[in-house]
Scaffold this motif. Structure first.
Motif, PDB file in Angstrom:
ATOM      1  N   ASN A  61     -21.445  -1.622  -8.002  1.00 17.33           N
ATOM      2  CA  ASN A  61     -21.425  -3.076  -8.004  1.00 17.33           C
ATOM      3  C   ASN A  61     -21.389  -3.651  -6.589  1.00 17.33           C
ATOM      4  N   LYS A  63     -21.128  -6.581  -5.523  1.00 17.30           N
ATOM      5  CA  LYS A  63     -20.257  -7.739  -5.339  1.00 17.30           C
ATOM      6  C   LYS A  63     -18.813  -7.374  -5.016  1.00 17.30           C
ATOM      7  N   GLN A  64     -18.431  -6.129  -5.202  1.00 23.00           N
ATOM      8  CA  GLN A  64     -17.059  -5.762  -4.860  1.00 23.00           C
ATOM      9  C   GLN A  64     -16.961  -5.016  -3.533  1.00 23.00           C
ATOM     10  N   TYR A 101     -27.472  -8.972 -11.857  1.00 20.63           N
ATOM     11  CA  TYR A 101     -27.455 -10.207 -11.067  1.00 20.63           C
ATOM     12  C   TYR A 101     -28.895 -10.655 -10.802  1.00 20.63           C
ATOM     13  N   GLU A 108     -19.195 -16.732 -10.689  1.00 19.34           N
ATOM     14  CA  GLU A 108     -18.206 -15.795 -10.186  1.00 19.34           C
ATOM     15  C   GLU A 108     -16.915 -15.987 -10.968  1.00 19.34           C
ATOM     16  N   GLY A 125     -12.476 -11.112  -1.514  1.00 23.59           N
ATOM     17  CA  GLY A 125     -13.640 -11.170  -2.389  1.00 23.59           C
ATOM     18  C   GLY A 125     -13.792  -9.975  -3.303  1.00 23.59           C
ATOM     19  N   GLY A 129     -15.474  -9.797  -7.273  1.00 26.66           N
ATOM     20  CA  GLY A 129     -16.586  -8.922  -7.648  1.00 26.66           C
ATOM     21  C   GLY A 129     -16.248  -8.034  -8.817  1.00 26.66           C
ATOM     22  N   THR A 132     -15.941 -10.245 -12.056  1.00 20.34           N
ATOM     23  CA  THR A 132     -17.251 -10.708 -12.510  1.00 20.34           C
ATOM     24  C   THR A 132     -18.005  -9.610 -13.233  1.00 20.34           C
TER      25      THR A 132
END
Length: 281
Positions: A61, A63-64, A101, A108, A125, A129, A132
């Protein structure tokens, strides 16, 4: 035994799950980023004890990960992972980044409370992530239960709070940390350690066990300071945190009340790896 089938789209995943549902079967989901080890497989086995079907998601992922972290270098060994799941999982869900995504993705999920300190402070953040992607996986798969290891204790609390707050119809099931023969918590990133670093890493659990044993009988600040000093002497560093907190809210505790639960949490760097561990006090 044959490896489980792999599907890559939400439509394929939902079609498989719908067929199982029509047959009256329960579904367990084990979210992972791949590079599976015995800790992941233990989650799958535990899921099979609660459900007739087990789905393992494999998705690294983005986003993390912070821009300075190891997203590009994170191990991706899809065929090895599928082979490890033979006879354990019924299905692998392995979407691409654009599947999860797509262009224009603008949502988010953030979870206050348990995400605020520790990993939340060290990795801004990160938990947005995590929350989400886990929210998406739970909605996509609609499992009866989802399995998460206690090694990432703060992540477990964030996911549990998210599912509760959003009324997601899924049981978040914790599973005890799986450790190697020396007590080191299993992690995909342990593969980055040299033999010399691995020998040092295996002392982390020993120090935490001693600290946890003394926190109830000596001043918290004094015991934690000694623990940090011992980790530094052993070669860990920098030490991002060694702290004791309320287990669900992750509120730091300076004094431990008799009979009240507490959790010892640690994050320490060793060479290329940032090691996380925790245990009940």
């Amino acid at each position: 035994m044959q490896p489980p089938d792999t599907v890559r789209t939400v439509a394929e995943l939902r079609a498989r799950v719908a067929a199982w549902r029509a047959a009256g079967e329960r579904i367990a989901l084990v979210p992972t980023m791949g590079a599976l080890h015995e800790g992941h497989l233990a989650l799958v086995r535990a899921g099979r004890e609660r459900a007739e079907r087990a789905v393992v998601s494999i998705f690294v992922n983005p986003k993390q990960f912070a821009p300075t972290e190891d997203f590009d270098a994170y191990p991706r060994v899809a065929e090895k992972d599928r082979a490890a799941l033979a006879g354990l999982a019924d299905l692998v869900f392995a979407p691409g980044v654009n599947d999860m995504y797509p262009p224009g993705f603008a949502t988010e999920v953030t979870v206050a409370g348990p995400s605020g300190g520790f990993e939340g402070a060290a990795r801004p953040g990160h938990f947005a992530g995590v929350a989400t992607v886990v929210a998406k996986l739970l909605i996509q798969c609609a499992p009866d239960c989802a399995m998460f290891g206690e090694k990432d204790w703060q992540q477990l609390q964030v996911v549990t709070r998210m599912a509760r707050d959003l009324d997601l119809p899924v049981e978040i099931v914790p599973h005890p940390t799986v450790r190697d023969e020396a007590g080191l918590a299993l992690s995909s990133r342990n593969a980055y350690l040299s033999p010399e670093q691995l020998a040092i890493a295996r002392k982390l659990n020993v120090v935490l066990s001693r600290v946890a044993g003394e926190l109830r009988v000596r001043p918290v600040a004094e015991v934690l300071a000694e623990g940090r000093a011992e980790l530094e002497r052993l070669g860990f560093g920098p030490i991002d945190y060694l702290a004791v907190a309320e287990p669900e809210s992750l509120t730091p505790l300076d004094v431990l009340a008799p009979g009240r639960p507490a959790r010892l949490l640690a994050a320490a760097r060793l060479g290329p790896v940032r090691l996380l561990d925790n245990m009940a006090v």
